[in-house]
Design an enzyme around this catalytic site. Structure first.
Site, PDB file in Angstrom:
ATOM      1  N   ARG A  18       0.993  -1.254  -0.117  1.00 42.66           N
ATOM      2  CA  ARG A  18      -0.021  -0.104  -0.072  1.00 42.66           C
ATOM      3  C   ARG A  18       0.730   1.188   0.022  1.00 42.66           C
ATOM      4  NH1 ARG A  18      -3.995  -0.064   4.743  1.00 42.66           N
ATOM      5  NH2 ARG A  18      -2.374  -1.780   5.680  1.00 42.66           N
ATOM      6  N   GLU A 466     -23.679   1.582  15.804  1.00 41.36           N
ATOM      7  CA  GLU A 466     -22.782   0.548  14.922  1.00 41.36           C
ATOM      8  C   GLU A 466     -21.126   0.753  15.403  1.00 41.36           C
ATOM      9  OE1 GLU A 466     -23.642   0.894  10.712  1.00 41.36           O
ATOM     10  OE2 GLU A 466     -25.636   1.131  11.064  1.00 41.36           O
ATOM     11  N   TRP A 543     -20.413  -7.023  -2.163  1.00 38.60           N
ATOM     12  CA  TRP A 543     -19.243  -6.616  -1.659  1.00 38.60           C
ATOM     13  C   TRP A 543     -18.293  -7.592  -1.001  1.00 38.60           C
ATOM     14  CZ3 TRP A 543     -21.407  -1.541   0.945  1.00 38.60           C
ATOM     15  CH2 TRP A 543     -21.762  -0.503   0.079  1.00 38.60           C
ATOM     16  N   HIS A 623     -32.498   0.670   3.367  1.00 40.13           N
ATOM     17  CA  HIS A 623     -31.783   2.089   2.943  1.00 40.13           C
ATOM     18  C   HIS A 623     -30.828   1.814   1.752  1.00 40.13           C
ATOM     19  CE1 HIS A 623     -29.236   5.528   3.299  1.00 40.13           C
ATOM     20  NE2 HIS A 623     -28.153   4.692   3.255  1.00 40.13           N
ATOM     21  N   GLU A 647     -30.654   8.045  -0.263  1.00 40.51           N
ATOM     22  CA  GLU A 647     -29.836   9.241  -0.429  1.00 40.51           C
ATOM     23  C   GLU A 647     -30.709  10.373  -1.731  1.00 40.51           C
ATOM     24  OE1 GLU A 647     -27.595  11.521  -3.149  1.00 40.51           O
ATOM     25  OE2 GLU A 647     -28.040   9.492  -3.850  1.00 40.51           O
ATOM     26  N   HIS A 676     -21.976  13.748   3.405  1.00 42.88           N
ATOM     27  CA  HIS A 676     -20.498  13.748   2.834  1.00 42.88           C
ATOM     28  C   HIS A 676     -19.667  15.038   3.064  1.00 42.88           C
ATOM     29  CE1 HIS A 676     -21.658   9.941   1.545  1.00 42.88           C
ATOM     30  NE2 HIS A 676     -20.051   9.695   1.599  1.00 42.88           N
ATOM     31  N   CYS A 708     -27.414   9.307   4.818  1.00 40.53           N
ATOM     32  CA  CYS A 708     -26.606   7.909   4.873  1.00 40.53           C
ATOM     33  C   CYS A 708     -26.279   7.996   6.367  1.00 40.53           C
ATOM     34  CB  CYS A 708     -25.705   8.118   3.677  1.00 40.53           C
ATOM     35  SG  CYS A 708     -24.700   6.264   3.834  1.00 40.53           S
TER      36      CYS A 708
HETATM   37  N1  GLN Z   1     -26.533   1.594   8.213  1.00 41.69           N
HETATM   38  C1  GLN Z   1     -25.232   2.021   7.559  1.00 41.69           C
HETATM   39  C2  GLN Z   1     -24.614   3.210   8.099  1.00 41.69           C
HETATM   40  O1  GLN Z   1     -25.181   4.001   8.672  1.00 41.69           O
HETATM   41  C3  GLN Z   1     -25.566   2.109   6.274  1.00 41.69           C
HETATM   42  C4  GLN Z   1     -24.332   2.511   5.292  1.00 41.69           C
HETATM   43  C5  GLN Z   1     -24.520   2.619   3.869  1.00 41.69           C
HETATM   44  O2  GLN Z   1     -25.692   2.724   3.444  1.00 41.69           O
HETATM   45  N2  GLN Z   1     -23.557   2.508   3.300  1.00 41.69           N
HETATM   46  O3  GLN Z   1     -23.627   3.379   8.229  1.00 41.69           O
HETATM   47 ZN    ZN Z   2     -26.312   4.975   2.574  1.00 40.41          ZN
END
Ligand code: GLN
Ligand code: ZN
Length: 736
Positions: A18, A466, A543, A623, A647, A676, A708
């Site tokens: 890296r 989270e 992913w 989501h 989004e 963002h 998000c």
């Molecule tokens: N639950 C996830 C978070 O809030 C959703 C992330 C995503 O949509 N990429 O981070």
């Molecule tokens: Zn998201």
């Protein structure tokens, strides 16, 4: 049997250790100067060329090396510099285009076809171009030639694909007409360097867009005139209806992807011109697995008969796989034996060209014995019935049984700031410096903090935050049977950001609950409802690197069944709302339109399988973010989620309008601000957004949430932003 010649289309550019990430970050911090940054760049590029030379590759693609992103490189070389960057020069301008500068927004970053790599979207205004400057590219090619001689084949991003991906001011034909002389000048210069051939990458051709025929014919006619042999390269899918005319374009070599779609069927149906070379992408540049001899040997044999001038090629740039599987010594030998990252893929091309597949067959045999089918999992999938894919009660029946909330309920998408402390806590646990009990106690302190803040702010539906999740896929993968993890398996997501996707190597099952502990801790701290928070089956699949010899649909169903059990456990733990995130649903869409429906059918079915057994009284949320949803609205509808958060902030409410126009009938949480950006939205800003939403949707159907998750933000940004969000929702509630 005569051996085939071999070809690559690009190589990883991040450095085995890296190195590029470290160099870029140091340069941006002012801790490294430009010379040192370039020195790292050249070391990484040259090491890649030497690897390919040592493996004996005959036609080595040169030009995938980049400081940040090749699409950005081509924009800069072709003079596609939007006016807002013109006061800057050199690397300062280059990185401003990539990442923005003080008041100058960057180019848009978006997904490269159906991969998880993100490129910068060139902006093209044919009436306002700066002069082209190919000197850096020519220097790169010369340096490669010094090592590779005539094996060095320059990789050029083709004009049709570049324009197809670009943000265009004015019409396509005018832009093409403006760019073609620049491309011709480039080919001239490459010819003067004595290159044997040039790869013109035109992957846009796999998207089934018939409108690209005329521009491509025009482009090839103009570029063939230069006289340097052209290799027209497509990848990521078959070229579909374009095949018959595409193979007749004036190019000496045509490169096609035989690992996706049905390219062999096309060659069989229409034949291949005898005067051209077919470079067959038979070694999958996007899978981490060794070729399966039982498939690839007959494929190559069939192609030898159809195209006498045959080359064996990687199907795509090898940037989508890590450097070296041999290095992953912590993985079992049986698994490692069937993994092929970039270095192993080079060796595979060479052995394949010699027709020597004995070792690969033996490795697959050992691996299948090591990771056999799990009869319990396979039996469960085989026994699925239609009822497993549909909730017992209709939305109209479910809604009144579900949780009652104020009008315009406020919530967040799940994650809260992943601060240095949070990351340090997880790292200490990983290194064994914390016992499980100590780790849980620390996680719980973060949860308590997050709950307190959410209560103070006055949100209606809370989340636990989270903090225990490094990544929304990895967290689940680590707790599921059937996943393996690499130590050095980084691939570029964009710029200096790399990811290490897990490998699905066996049937997937859930040995124990994965999220109930954190949920229970959070819910015990508050009277407000806490959302259970899961990553959906399609996102976990998309992913990861899925096993090649099990259909993706089946893997998705296996993951869905594990999540179904998790949902049942969350319900038992008291969850009334459960969110199943599917941000990667859209990106799995096949590029050829003909194959999209089949994907959407099983992908949506996988989500439904995960969620269908939820009680009628359980409100299922989903989501999605950062994709255009227009094309998949029927699929989104068929998810049958009770609530979807999307989004929306960057697209100027376009997604919301599309949903409303489609007649989407359940509840929607369109993001009210762009997470963002560090900018904290004022209540008035959110109020205005919400008022606009209400022109499309009934107030009973609108949720109020950010775009998000908030994990990339700092608390000092999150708190005032959410305060604005709650204030705006409350004010509007009064008025309704
Ligand atoms: N639950 C996830 C978070 O809030 C959703 C992330 C995503 O949509 N990429 O981070
Ligand atoms: Zn998201």
């Amino acid at each position: 049997m005569p051996t085939l010649s071999t070809q690559t289309l690009g190589y990883p550019r991040i450095g085995r250790e890296r190195e590029m990430k470290r160099a870029l970050e140091a340069y941006w911090k002012g801790e490294m100067d430009a010379d040192a940054l370039w020195a790292t760049f050249w070391e990484v590029a040259e090491a890649g060329w030497r690897d390919q030379l040592a493996a004996g590759i005959d036609h080595i693609g040169v030009g995938s090396a980049s400081l940040y992103d090749p699409a950005l490189d081509w924009a800069a070389r072709l003079g596609l510099i939007p006016p807002r960057f013109r006061a800057l020069a050199g690397l300062e301008r280059y990185f401003a285009m990539a990442r923005g500068a003080d008041d100058i927004p960057a180019l848009e970053l978006t997904k490269w076809f159906d991969t998880n790599y993100h490129y910068l979207v060139p902006e093209v205004d044919a009436g306002d171009l700066l002069p082209a400057d190919f000197s850096d590219f020519l220097a790169l090619v010369e340096r490669a030639q010094a090592i590779l001689g005539t094996r060095a084949v320059p990789i050029v991003l083709g004009p049709v694909t570049l324009l197809r991906l670009a943000r265009l001011e004015g019409d396509f034909d005018a832009a093409l007409a403006a760019l073609l002389p620049r491309y011709a000048a480039l080919l001239d210069a490459l010819q003067a360097l004595g290159v044997a051939e040039v790869q013109l990458h035109e992957p846009a051709l796999v998207q089934g867009d018939a409108a690209l025929r005329a521009p491509l014919e025009k482009a090839l006619a103009a570029l063939a005139e230069v006289g340097v042999p052209l290799n027209l390269v497509t990848f990521f899918d078959d070229v579909g209806d374009a095949y018959p005319w595409l193979v007749r374009l004036p190019a000496e070599v045509i490169t096609l992807d035989f690992t996706r779609g049905d390219t062999l069927g096309l060659v069989q149906r229409y034949g291949f011109p005898a005067d051209k070379v077919l470079a067959a992408g038979v070694v999958d540049g996007r899978s981490v697995w060794r070729v399966q001899p039982a498939q690839v040997v007959p494929l190559v044999e069939a192609l030898r008969a159809l195209a006498p001038n045959l080359r064996a090629s990687a199907s795509a740039s090898l940037q989508f796989v890590p450097y070296s599987a041999a290095r992953e010594t912590e993985l079992s030998e049986a698994l490692r034996g069937v993994l092929a990252f970039a270095e192993e893929k080079l060796a595979e091309l060479a052995t394949l060209a010699q027709g020597d597949m004995g070792a690969a067959s033996a490795a697959w045999g050992r691996f299948r014995a090591f990771a056999p089918a799990d009869p319990a999992v396979q039996g469960r999938v085989a026994a699925l019935e239609p009822a497993d894919f549909a909730r017992a009660a209709s939305y109209a029946e479910r809604r009144p049984q579900q949780i009652a909330l104020p009008l315009l309920p406020t919530t967040t998408i799940g994650s809260f700031p992943q601060t240095a402390e949070v990351r340090r806590m997880r790292a200490r646990f990983r290194r064994g410096e914390l016992t499980r009990a100590e780790y849980h106690a620390e996680v719980d302190a973060f949860i308590r903090h997050a709950i307190e803040i959410q209560e103070e702010i006055g949100l209606d539906v809370l989340v636990h935050g989270e903090f225990e999740r490094s990544d929304m896929v990895e967290y689940f993968a680590q707790q599921l049977q059937g996943f393996a993890f690499t130590r050095y398996g980084w691939v570029q997501s964009f710029g200096s950001r790399y990811v290490r996707p897990p490998i699905i190597y066996a049937d997937v099952a859930r040995p124990a609950p994965m999220t109930t502990r954190a949920f229970e801790v959070a819910q015990a701290l508050t009277e407000k409802p806490v959302k259970g928070m899961l990553t959906g089956p399609v996102t976990i699949l998309n992913w990861s690197y899925p096993r090649v010899d099990i259909p993706r649909r089946e893997i998705a169903y296996q993951i869905a069944l594990a999540l179904r059990d998790e949902i049942a456990d969350l319900e038992r733990a008291g969850a009334r709302i459960i969110q199943v995130d599917e941000p990667a649903l859209r990106e799995g869409l096949p590029l050829q339109p003909a194959r999209r429906e089949a994907y959407l059918t099983w992908a949506v079915d996988a989500f439904r399988l995960a969620t269908a057994r939820a009680r009628a009284a359980t409100q299922i949320h989903t989501h999605m973010c950062y994709a255009e949803f227009g094309a998949i609205l029927p699929a989104i509808d068929r998810l049958d989620a009770d609530v979807i958060s999307i989004e929306n902030a960057r697209s100027g409410d376009e997604t919301l309008r599309e949903l409303a126009d489609y007649g989407y009938s359940r509840e929607v949480g369109p993001g009210v601000y762009d997470i963002h950006s560090p900018v904290v939205p004022a209540p008035e800003f959110i109020h205005e957004k919400l008022a606009a939403f209400l022109t499309y949707l009934d107030p009973e159907r609108v949720w109020v949430n950010p775009d998000c998750g908030l994990k990339t933000r700092a608390w000092h940004e999150v708190v005032p932003a959410l305060e604005s969000l709650v204030a705006a929702a409350r004010e509007l509630r009064e008025k309704i």
